[in-house]
Design an enzyme around this catalytic site. Sequence first.
Site, PDB file in Angstrom:
ATOM      1  N   GLU A 155       0.858  -1.182   0.000  1.00 41.03           N
ATOM      2  CA  GLU A 155       0.000   0.000   0.000  1.00 41.03           C
ATOM      3  C   GLU A 155       0.897   1.235   0.000  1.00 41.03           C
ATOM      4  O   GLU A 155       1.144   1.839   1.022  1.00 41.03           O
ATOM      5  CB  GLU A 155      -0.911  -0.014   1.235  1.00 41.03           C
ATOM      6  CG  GLU A 155      -2.040   0.975   1.171  1.00 41.03           C
ATOM      7  CD  GLU A 155      -3.055   0.786   2.291  1.00 41.03           C
ATOM      8  OE1 GLU A 155      -4.136   1.352   2.194  1.00 41.03           O
ATOM      9  OE2 GLU A 155      -2.741   0.065   3.260  1.00 41.03           O
ATOM     10  N   SER A 184      -9.174   6.098  -2.099  1.00 39.06           N
ATOM     11  CA  SER A 184      -7.761   6.103  -2.481  1.00 39.06           C
ATOM     12  C   SER A 184      -7.501   5.252  -3.714  1.00 39.06           C
ATOM     13  O   SER A 184      -6.355   5.034  -4.099  1.00 39.06           O
ATOM     14  CB  SER A 184      -6.883   5.622  -1.320  1.00 39.06           C
ATOM     15  OG  SER A 184      -7.269   4.330  -0.911  1.00 39.06           O
ATOM     16  N   ILE A 244      -5.696  -0.753  -2.681  1.00 38.21           N
ATOM     17  CA  ILE A 244      -7.037  -0.204  -2.932  1.00 38.21           C
ATOM     18  C   ILE A 244      -7.024   0.314  -4.358  1.00 38.21           C
ATOM     19  O   ILE A 244      -6.752   1.482  -4.613  1.00 38.21           O
ATOM     20  CB  ILE A 244      -7.390   0.909  -1.929  1.00 38.21           C
ATOM     21  CG1 ILE A 244      -7.386   0.381  -0.498  1.00 38.21           C
ATOM     22  CG2 ILE A 244      -8.756   1.501  -2.248  1.00 38.21           C
ATOM     23  CD1 ILE A 244      -8.493  -0.601  -0.178  1.00 38.21           C
TER      24      ILE A 244
END
Length: 513
Positions: free
Chosen positions: A12, A101, A84
């Site tokens: 991430e 996001s 995401i």
Amino acid sequence: NKSKKHPMWATEYCRDEGLRKYWDEYSYPFHKEGAGPLYRGQSATDYNHNQDMLALEMVRRWYDYWRERPGTGLRVSAGGTKIIFSDSNTHYRGEENYRRSGVTDPMRIEKDAFFAHQVMWNGWVDTDKFQTYIIGHWNYPEHTVKPVYVVSNGEQVELLLNGKSLGKGKRESHFLFTFDKVAYQAGRLEAVSYDGKGREVSRYTLSTVGEAARLELTAMQNPEGFHADGADMALLQVEVVDKDGRRCPLDNRTVRFTLKGEAEWRGGIAQGKDNHILDMNLPVECGINRALIRSTAKAGKIVVTAEAEGLPAARLTLQTVPVKVTDGLSDYLPQLTLKGRLDKGETPLTPSYTDTKRDIAIVSAEAGANRTETGNSHDDNELSEWANDGRLSTAWITYTLAEKASVDDICIKLNGWRSRSYPLEVYAGDELIWSGNTEKSLGYVHLEVDKPVCSDKITVRLKGSTTDKDAFGQIVEVAGGAANDMEKKAKEGKGKHNLRIIEIEFLESIKSR
């Protein structure tokens, strides 16, 4: 994180958020960049980006990883994943009550950040194919003056407005080219990308779109047919387009849907009361939106009508495929027959990169304090470090290299990397080759030497007080165990003359040899 022997990647690498509806500060609805409520009593600017600023942040953060890719020395990063990838109903920190996001919205409509990644990820490691993308649109009020941002994997980008050159863009983070204070003129905005030899390698064009003329209603469905099993879905897409069929980027009018036949309305999402969930009056955002319908257990015709003020209605007819059912059971399982996408091809059997830097091995090190721990600064272990004793007189360390080399890049991970800036001097032998304040980062920084000096001894020295202010304060990191504990310990350390090196690498550009 980097390693000589372990494949290490981030799951991430950018947590910033932005709503697809907001192009930039210069476009309707003129959302001010970062505007939104506080999050836990703190500013939430990084979670309320406009599309242009979200794309820029994605480019900057991906560059942190691309810069440490294979081919740049022995210690490398394996990259990162966009965990995401599409906005989701997980926890949120911005103005809307869902996570934004992603590089697409919840209905998989692309944001500018999607196309930015398409450019940056155009290859397994190094660039395979040249590509360029202009962030945003080209429909603005008269007298608008704004920056234009271009994402490209070329070496230079030139901007042309109605055929007239506006010069070359200012390059940042390798992939980002900025053109400041461009005065809007209706017509054609074109970005032309060049390689290192000045040859054109790609281009991208934006054109001013005309007045809204009609609705365009299309469907995306199972390539094997829309099945009447009571579970299959079709995705409806509605666009507001001009007379030439080009999407109107600033249109936000409400579309009224009616549905007749063997399907149920499952709806879409848009900014508004209850996110317009299950609402059959759904606004387009930036000229486009999508909604889902679900089949019933009975095959038949489905008619969808879309209407909006000032535009002719659009109609779409679908037909569901019968599904055989025996005694209430069916053996139809879509996952057994749907085809995968293998356009990318197999993983290359040979390196998909060119070596651009070589690592110069460290034989030993001497320091002003804690001399038995100097090895911690080059042991390929990011959970160990060398630090001095807090006095400026001891804030130095000298490395002996395995050979004399013209080191032109010093890659270093300093403790407190998010928040601490170190004023450093670097010497090759007795000659000063770098001086300045280190940038704050999410990991490694590079001290690039303009005029390298051939030497087998490199000294890094603190020349003043460190300064602390978190450059990523709004971005809440997932608990990182020992690594985060090290950074916390650094922040709590007494004094401003602490030199704390977690890992250091001395690199020589191969092209300079």
